[in-house]
Enzyme design. Structure first.
Site, mmCIF file in Angstrom:
data_model
loop_
_atom_site.group_PDB
_atom_site.id
_atom_site.type_symbol
_atom_site.label_atom_id
_atom_site.label_comp_id
_atom_site.label_asym_id
_atom_site.label_seq_id
_atom_site.Cartn_x
_atom_site.Cartn_y
_atom_site.Cartn_z
ATOM 1 N N GLY A 165 19.698 30.326 19.485
ATOM 2 C CA GLY A 165 18.936 31.165 19.385
ATOM 3 C C GLY A 165 19.031 32.693 20.709
ATOM 4 O O GLY A 165 19.740 32.598 20.842
ATOM 5 N N THR A 218 24.004 33.769 25.160
ATOM 6 C CA THR A 218 23.319 32.013 25.466
ATOM 7 C C THR A 218 22.007 32.819 27.074
ATOM 8 O O THR A 218 22.503 33.438 27.934
ATOM 9 C CB THR A 218 23.935 30.700 26.256
ATOM 10 O OG1 THR A 218 22.953 29.966 26.574
ATOM 11 C CG2 THR A 218 24.904 30.600 26.897
ATOM 12 N N ASP A 277 20.795 29.810 28.562
ATOM 13 C CA ASP A 277 21.273 29.382 29.503
ATOM 14 C C ASP A 277 21.722 29.165 30.054
ATOM 15 O O ASP A 277 21.848 28.320 31.181
ATOM 16 C CB ASP A 277 21.436 27.988 28.882
ATOM 17 C CG ASP A 277 19.820 27.688 27.651
ATOM 18 O OD1 ASP A 277 18.613 27.933 28.429
ATOM 19 O OD2 ASP A 277 20.162 26.954 26.483
ATOM 20 N N LEU A 284 9.324 34.328 24.592
ATOM 21 C CA LEU A 284 8.786 35.412 25.707
ATOM 22 C C LEU A 284 9.990 35.724 26.695
ATOM 23 O O LEU A 284 9.959 36.589 27.165
ATOM 24 C CB LEU A 284 7.177 34.968 26.177
ATOM 25 C CG LEU A 284 5.949 35.318 26.046
ATOM 26 C CD1 LEU A 284 4.618 35.291 26.679
ATOM 27 C CD2 LEU A 284 5.485 35.833 24.987
ATOM 28 N N GLN A 285 9.855 34.576 27.079
ATOM 29 C CA GLN A 285 11.750 34.492 28.252
ATOM 30 C C GLN A 285 12.566 35.429 27.911
ATOM 31 O O GLN A 285 13.314 36.028 28.293
ATOM 32 C CB GLN A 285 12.107 33.980 28.864
ATOM 33 C CG GLN A 285 10.903 32.461 29.165
ATOM 34 C CD GLN A 285 11.516 30.587 29.520
ATOM 35 O OE1 GLN A 285 12.155 30.992 30.159
ATOM 36 N NE2 GLN A 285 10.838 30.387 28.171
ATOM 37 N N ARG A 286 12.847 35.184 26.540
ATOM 38 C CA ARG A 286 14.242 35.438 26.019
ATOM 39 C C ARG A 286 13.736 37.067 24.999
ATOM 40 O O ARG A 286 15.491 37.642 24.540
ATOM 41 C CB ARG A 286 14.948 34.827 24.801
ATOM 42 C CG ARG A 286 14.016 34.068 23.645
ATOM 43 C CD ARG A 286 15.403 32.992 22.862
ATOM 44 N NE ARG A 286 14.746 33.257 21.446
ATOM 45 C CZ ARG A 286 14.754 31.525 21.094
ATOM 46 N NH1 ARG A 286 14.949 31.078 21.762
ATOM 47 N NH2 ARG A 286 14.145 31.574 19.402
#
Length: 423
Positions: free
Chosen positions: A19, A145, A147, A301-303
């Site tokens: 991602g 990442t 995360d 939308l977050q990334r």
């Protein structure tokens, strides 16, 4: 590890994996611009490691310096990415032999793989196959990442921007809920990414401090979800404040170890495809308490929110790309440029190398001292760690149409020299 230096000849191959983040293209810019300064041509693999296997390569020298510079403020993955994990050489020797054939055919001497945990494992494997298969190749893992779960590095490029987006979204949505709570919505639930590590959920805690400020409840994958404790907390918060904002990590599990939002499918890395924990929680709130609710799932939308990027994150993303080239040309192999924090206030950091074997297939979760005793919030220690990562703004340029001016590269294909290969 470092060995005897050699002349800088040959080409460099760069690939993006997994991602993407809002700032992964800044890393690409750091790689390409630094390589150009050293007279090294950079090829990019189209759609990640699959592009390398398929001999689907892109000649980045066909794009102007201005276009490459514009990558620093452009979201997405400029060359395409993929979720594809190489097995061991014993399990699938054909893929490794194909990779070496492609590298040899195009005189590629350095391979930079930009990704997370699984990608670090792939980079480590590729760094080891050259000697086995008789080809001199240096491989550098490049961190990325949302995360924030890579081991060794203080933080992961990409996380600071998603953290900023999450904190701002939590703050803004909560102001909306507060204004409507008397006659409308009492509970707002925001679902964020984070399968096993709750870093993004934790970042929402920067939106406010104290029990009456949102988010009132944060649900972490590091803590078992207990239905009664959750419902009691929601009820008490609404009675005291008038409304309640909940931020939930997608990866929260029940006492039996099951994802609350398990969809029953898995991706190519073997990760469960989660189907949405926010509606599950919303239904629970409605059933047990009868409160009117709204929930949101920002997902991509977050990334992709480059307009909300953290300046420190954008700078770090560029820096690791630049450093990766320096390490490659210094004849280093099986390493990754990582971020080392040297000061919290003022925030200072530097880049150092770390061996891939200490990073691959390891996962950094939230430390216990970052979570409050009830498991529903973040501590002062977490704030000290998180706050610097969202500092500063790095807005993209805007056009007359009111939209950001993002770049789309030519992505000119390199002529193939080998037979087709199916991966």
């Amino acid at each position: 590890m470092k060995s005897k230096a050699r002349p800088a000849t040959g080409r460099l191959l760069y690939a993006q994996s997994g991602g993407v983040t809002a700032v992964i293209n800044a890393t690409a810019a750091g790689v390409i611009q630094n390589a150009r300064k050293h007279g090294i041509k950079v090829y990019a693999a189209r759609n990640g490691i699959l592009g390398a296997l398929r001999e689907d390569l892109i000649d980045t020298s066909k794009d102007t310096m201005a276009a490459i510079e514009a990558l620093r403020h452009t979201p997405g993955g400029a060359f395409g990415s993929c979720r594809y994990k190489l097995k061991s050489i014993e399990a699938n020797r054909a893929e490794y032999e194909r990779l070496i054939d492609v590298l040899r055919a195009h005189d590629i001497r350095w391979f930079l793989y930009n990704g997370g945990n699984d990608s670090a494992d792939t980079a480590l494997k590729i760094s080891q196959i050259g000697k086995t298969l008789g080809y001199d190749i240096r491989c550098i893992g490049v961190p990325k990442t949302v995360d924030n779960d890579l081991a060794v590095t203080d933080c992961c490029p990409g996380f600071g921007s998603v953290a900023k987006y999450t904190a701002v979204s939590t703050l803004e949505a909560s102001l909306d809920v507060a204004s409507m709570a008397d006659t409308s919505t009492k509970v707002f639930i925001l679902e964020v990414m984070g399968r096993h590590a709750g870093w993004i959920a934790a970042a929402s805690g920067l939106a406010g401090e104290g029990p009456d400020q949102a988010p009132h409840i944060i649900l972490f994958p590091e803590r078992v979800f207990e239905e009664k404790a959750f419902i009691d907390k929601v009820k008490a918060t609404v009675e005291r404040v008038g409304w309640c904002t909940v931020v939930a990590s997608e990866g929260i599990r029940n006492a039996e170890g099951q994802f609350l939002a398990e969809a029953g499918t898995r991706d190519s890395f073997g990760h469960a495809q989660l189907g949405g924990v926010a509606p599950v929680l919303a239904a629970l709130v409605k059933e047990k308490l009868g409160f009117k609710y709204h929930w949101a799932l920002p997902d991509y939308l977050q990334r992709s929110a480059r307009h909300m990027a953290s300046k420190s994150d954008a700078e770090q993303a560029y820096a690791v790309g630049k450093a990766a080239v320096d390490y490659a040309l210094a004849d280093m192999n099986a390493v990754m440029p990582v971020i080392v924090r040297t000061s919290d206030s003022p925030y200072r950091w530097k880049i150092e190398s770390a061996p891939l074997e200490k990073i691959a297939n390891r996962e950094k979760k939230m430390p216990n001292n970052f979570l409050t005793k009830d498991g529903f919030g973040i501590t002062a220690a977490a704030r000290r760690y998180l706050s610097p990562l969202i500092q500063g703004e790095a807005p993209p340029p805007y056009g007359k149409d009111g939209l950001p001016k993002y770049v789309q590269l030519k992505n000119t294909a390199v002529k193939r020299k080998l037979p087709a290969f199916s991966a």
